[in-house]
Design a protein around this motif. Structure first.
Motif, PDB file in Angstrom:
ATOM      1  N   ASN A  38       0.838  -1.201   0.000  1.00  0.00           N
ATOM      2  CA  ASN A  38       0.000   0.000   0.000  1.00  0.00           C
ATOM      3  C   ASN A  38       0.871   1.248   0.000  1.00  0.00           C
ATOM      4  O   ASN A  38       2.027   1.204   0.416  1.00  0.00           O
ATOM      5  CB  ASN A  38      -0.884   0.027   1.242  1.00  0.00           C
ATOM      6  CG  ASN A  38      -1.958  -1.030   1.174  1.00  0.00           C
ATOM      7  OD1 ASN A  38      -2.435  -1.378   0.088  1.00  0.00           O
ATOM      8  ND2 ASN A  38      -2.335  -1.553   2.328  1.00  0.00           N
ATOM      9  N   ASP A  39       0.247   2.354  -0.397  1.00  0.00           N
ATOM     10  CA  ASP A  39       0.917   3.653  -0.277  1.00  0.00           C
ATOM     11  C   ASP A  39       0.656   4.201   1.145  1.00  0.00           C
ATOM     12  O   ASP A  39      -0.122   3.614   1.913  1.00  0.00           O
ATOM     13  CB  ASP A  39       0.372   4.614  -1.353  1.00  0.00           C
ATOM     14  CG  ASP A  39       1.336   5.765  -1.643  1.00  0.00           C
ATOM     15  OD1 ASP A  39       2.399   5.850  -0.993  1.00  0.00           O
ATOM     16  OD2 ASP A  39       1.023   6.581  -2.538  1.00  0.00           O
ATOM     17  N   ILE A  40       1.273   5.328   1.466  1.00  0.00           N
ATOM     18  CA  ILE A  40       1.031   5.999   2.752  1.00  0.00           C
ATOM     19  C   ILE A  40      -0.191   6.900   2.560  1.00  0.00           C
ATOM     20  O   ILE A  40      -0.120   7.863   1.794  1.00  0.00           O
ATOM     21  CB  ILE A  40       2.259   6.849   3.157  1.00  0.00           C
ATOM     22  CG1 ILE A  40       3.527   5.987   3.195  1.00  0.00           C
ATOM     23  CG2 ILE A  40       2.023   7.549   4.498  1.00  0.00           C
ATOM     24  CD1 ILE A  40       4.831   6.785   3.327  1.00  0.00           C
ATOM     25  N   HIS A  41      -1.296   6.543   3.259  1.00  0.00           N
ATOM     26  CA  HIS A  41      -2.541   7.278   3.000  1.00  0.00           C
ATOM     27  C   HIS A  41      -2.962   8.213   4.133  1.00  0.00           C
ATOM     28  O   HIS A  41      -3.676   9.180   3.898  1.00  0.00           O
ATOM     29  CB  HIS A  41      -3.695   6.295   2.753  1.00  0.00           C
ATOM     30  CG  HIS A  41      -3.548   5.507   1.491  1.00  0.00           C
ATOM     31  ND1 HIS A  41      -3.489   6.105   0.248  1.00  0.00           N
ATOM     32  CD2 HIS A  41      -3.423   4.172   1.272  1.00  0.00           C
ATOM     33  CE1 HIS A  41      -3.347   5.171  -0.681  1.00  0.00           C
ATOM     34  NE2 HIS A  41      -3.289   3.997  -0.091  1.00  0.00           N
ATOM     35  N   ASN A  42      -2.591   7.871   5.367  1.00  0.00           N
ATOM     36  CA  ASN A  42      -3.164   8.613   6.501  1.00  0.00           C
ATOM     37  C   ASN A  42      -2.258   8.517   7.732  1.00  0.00           C
ATOM     38  O   ASN A  42      -1.176   7.939   7.676  1.00  0.00           O
ATOM     39  CB  ASN A  42      -4.554   8.059   6.839  1.00  0.00           C
ATOM     40  CG  ASN A  42      -4.502   6.539   6.971  1.00  0.00           C
ATOM     41  OD1 ASN A  42      -3.534   5.978   7.507  1.00  0.00           O
ATOM     42  ND2 ASN A  42      -5.512   5.848   6.460  1.00  0.00           N
ATOM     43  N   ARG A  43      -2.745   9.089   8.856  1.00  0.00           N
ATOM     44  CA  ARG A  43      -1.939   9.127  10.081  1.00  0.00           C
ATOM     45  C   ARG A  43      -1.600   7.718  10.581  1.00  0.00           C
ATOM     46  O   ARG A  43      -0.506   7.502  11.121  1.00  0.00           O
ATOM     47  CB  ARG A  43      -2.688   9.931  11.159  1.00  0.00           C
ATOM     48  CG  ARG A  43      -1.824  10.189  12.413  1.00  0.00           C
ATOM     49  CD  ARG A  43      -2.487  11.177  13.348  1.00  0.00           C
ATOM     50  NE  ARG A  43      -1.757  11.348  14.602  1.00  0.00           N
ATOM     51  CZ  ARG A  43      -0.866  12.314  14.812  1.00  0.00           C
ATOM     52  NH1 ARG A  43      -0.566  13.173  13.874  1.00  0.00           N
ATOM     53  NH2 ARG A  43      -0.261  12.419  15.991  1.00  0.00           N
ATOM     54  N   THR A  44      -2.524   6.781  10.419  1.00  0.00           N
ATOM     55  CA  THR A  44      -2.250   5.398  10.850  1.00  0.00           C
ATOM     56  C   THR A  44      -1.016   4.852  10.129  1.00  0.00           C
ATOM     57  O   THR A  44      -0.174   4.185  10.742  1.00  0.00           O
ATOM     58  CB  THR A  44      -3.479   4.508  10.557  1.00  0.00           C
ATOM     59  OG1 THR A  44      -4.626   5.143  11.118  1.00  0.00           O
ATOM     60  CG2 THR A  44      -3.327   3.123  11.123  1.00  0.00           C
ATOM     61  N   ASP A  45      -0.902   5.158   8.848  1.00  0.00           N
ATOM     62  CA  ASP A  45       0.267   4.709   8.075  1.00  0.00           C
ATOM     63  C   ASP A  45       1.537   5.409   8.561  1.00  0.00           C
ATOM     64  O   ASP A  45       2.603   4.792   8.669  1.00  0.00           O
ATOM     65  CB  ASP A  45       0.060   4.992   6.579  1.00  0.00           C
ATOM     66  CG  ASP A  45      -1.094   4.184   5.990  1.00  0.00           C
ATOM     67  OD1 ASP A  45      -1.385   3.095   6.513  1.00  0.00           O
ATOM     68  OD2 ASP A  45      -1.709   4.653   5.006  1.00  0.00           O
ATOM     69  N   ILE A  46       1.405   6.719   8.841  1.00  0.00           N
ATOM     70  CA  ILE A  46       2.557   7.492   9.348  1.00  0.00           C
ATOM     71  C   ILE A  46       3.021   6.897  10.686  1.00  0.00           C
ATOM     72  O   ILE A  46       4.223   6.759  10.934  1.00  0.00           O
ATOM     73  CB  ILE A  46       2.158   8.980   9.558  1.00  0.00           C
ATOM     74  CG1 ILE A  46       1.738   9.638   8.249  1.00  0.00           C
ATOM     75  CG2 ILE A  46       3.256   9.743  10.293  1.00  0.00           C
ATOM     76  CD1 ILE A  46       2.808  10.336   7.468  1.00  0.00           C
ATOM     77  N   ILE A  47       2.065   6.547  11.543  1.00  0.00           N
ATOM     78  CA  ILE A  47       2.407   5.985  12.857  1.00  0.00           C
ATOM     79  C   ILE A  47       3.203   4.692  12.687  1.00  0.00           C
ATOM     80  O   ILE A  47       4.232   4.485  13.344  1.00  0.00           O
ATOM     81  CB  ILE A  47       1.125   5.774  13.710  1.00  0.00           C
ATOM     82  CG1 ILE A  47       0.541   7.130  14.114  1.00  0.00           C
ATOM     83  CG2 ILE A  47       1.412   4.922  14.951  1.00  0.00           C
ATOM     84  CD1 ILE A  47      -0.813   7.077  14.805  1.00  0.00           C
ATOM     85  N   LEU A  48       2.758   3.835  11.769  1.00  0.00           N
ATOM     86  CA  LEU A  48       3.476   2.581  11.506  1.00  0.00           C
ATOM     87  C   LEU A  48       4.896   2.870  11.024  1.00  0.00           C
ATOM     88  O   LEU A  48       5.868   2.260  11.490  1.00  0.00           O
ATOM     89  CB  LEU A  48       2.702   1.742  10.475  1.00  0.00           C
ATOM     90  CG  LEU A  48       3.395   0.469   9.996  1.00  0.00           C
ATOM     91  CD1 LEU A  48       3.576  -0.519  11.159  1.00  0.00           C
ATOM     92  CD2 LEU A  48       2.597  -0.204   8.867  1.00  0.00           C
ATOM     93  N   LEU A  49       5.005   3.820  10.103  1.00  0.00           N
ATOM     94  CA  LEU A  49       6.321   4.170   9.553  1.00  0.00           C
ATOM     95  C   LEU A  49       7.250   4.709  10.649  1.00  0.00           C
ATOM     96  O   LEU A  49       8.389   4.256  10.798  1.00  0.00           O
ATOM     97  CB  LEU A  49       6.140   5.220   8.439  1.00  0.00           C
ATOM     98  CG  LEU A  49       7.405   5.885   7.899  1.00  0.00           C
ATOM     99  CD1 LEU A  49       8.340   4.866   7.256  1.00  0.00           C
ATOM    100  CD2 LEU A  49       7.058   6.969   6.889  1.00  0.00           C
ATOM    101  N   VAL A  50       6.749   5.687  11.408  1.00  0.00           N
ATOM    102  CA  VAL A  50       7.580   6.335  12.431  1.00  0.00           C
ATOM    103  C   VAL A  50       7.978   5.331  13.527  1.00  0.00           C
ATOM    104  O   VAL A  50       9.141   5.259  13.921  1.00  0.00           O
ATOM    105  CB  VAL A  50       6.826   7.556  13.025  1.00  0.00           C
ATOM    106  CG1 VAL A  50       7.502   8.084  14.276  1.00  0.00           C
ATOM    107  CG2 VAL A  50       6.715   8.666  11.972  1.00  0.00           C
TER     108      VAL A  50
END
Ligand code: HEM
Length: 131
Positions: A3-15
């Protein structure tokens, strides 16, 4: 296909994944844990805000990263090796988890901020003379 980075949930996983790897890294891990003695419960949400602001244009991060890293550099030098390590971990984390336009964009943003930070920290400061 990731998946691409779509929202804050994705940012949280990345960070969270990124700083998990950073803490394990022999070169820059100790800067976070021993030098800055980072309070992760405080730092991580700040970093979610930072990347959400950068990627999605939401003005939720308030701070001055350049100043923070200038003062960190007074405690321990931040040179090419430290920045290259930071970028490698960041890029690998993005590539492990995501692919797409925003995944490419966040890497470009990270690269330009890191390079600017590196340049500013390691450029000789002009001396101001008042005559
Ligand atoms: C040599 C590479 C780097 C090292 C060792 C490093 C280390 C640190 C440390 C120790 C802190 C302080 C955390 C605290 O005291 O709570 C911090 C804060 C921060 N870093 Fe970095 N960093 C590096 C590169 C970067 C880059 C390239 C970016 C952006 C793309 C970045 C973004 C930030 C931000 C936004 C903060 C929070 C500043 C605030 O307090 O508002 N860092 N970093």
């Amino acid at each position: 296909m990731k998946n691409d980075i779509h929202n804050r949930t994705d940012i949280i996983l990345l960070v969270d994944t990124f700083y998990g790897k950073v803490q394990q890294n022999i070169k820059i891990g100790p800067i976070f844990t021993n030098v800055a003695k980072v309070d992760w419960a405080h730092h991580l949400p700040k970093m979610y805000d930072f990347w959400e602001s950068i990627l999605f244009g939401k003005a939720i991060y308030k701070g001055n990263p350049m100043l923070v890293h200038f003062s960190l550099n007074d405690k321990t030098p931040l040179h090419t090796e430290e920045f290259e390590t930071w970028k490698n971990i960041f890029f690998n984390t993005v590539d492990d988890l995501f692919e797409g336009e925003n995944a490419d964009l966040i890497k470009q943003k990270a690269q330009s901020i890191a390079d600017l930070m590196h340049f500013k920290i390691n450029s000789p400061q002009p001396t101001i003379k008042i005559v």
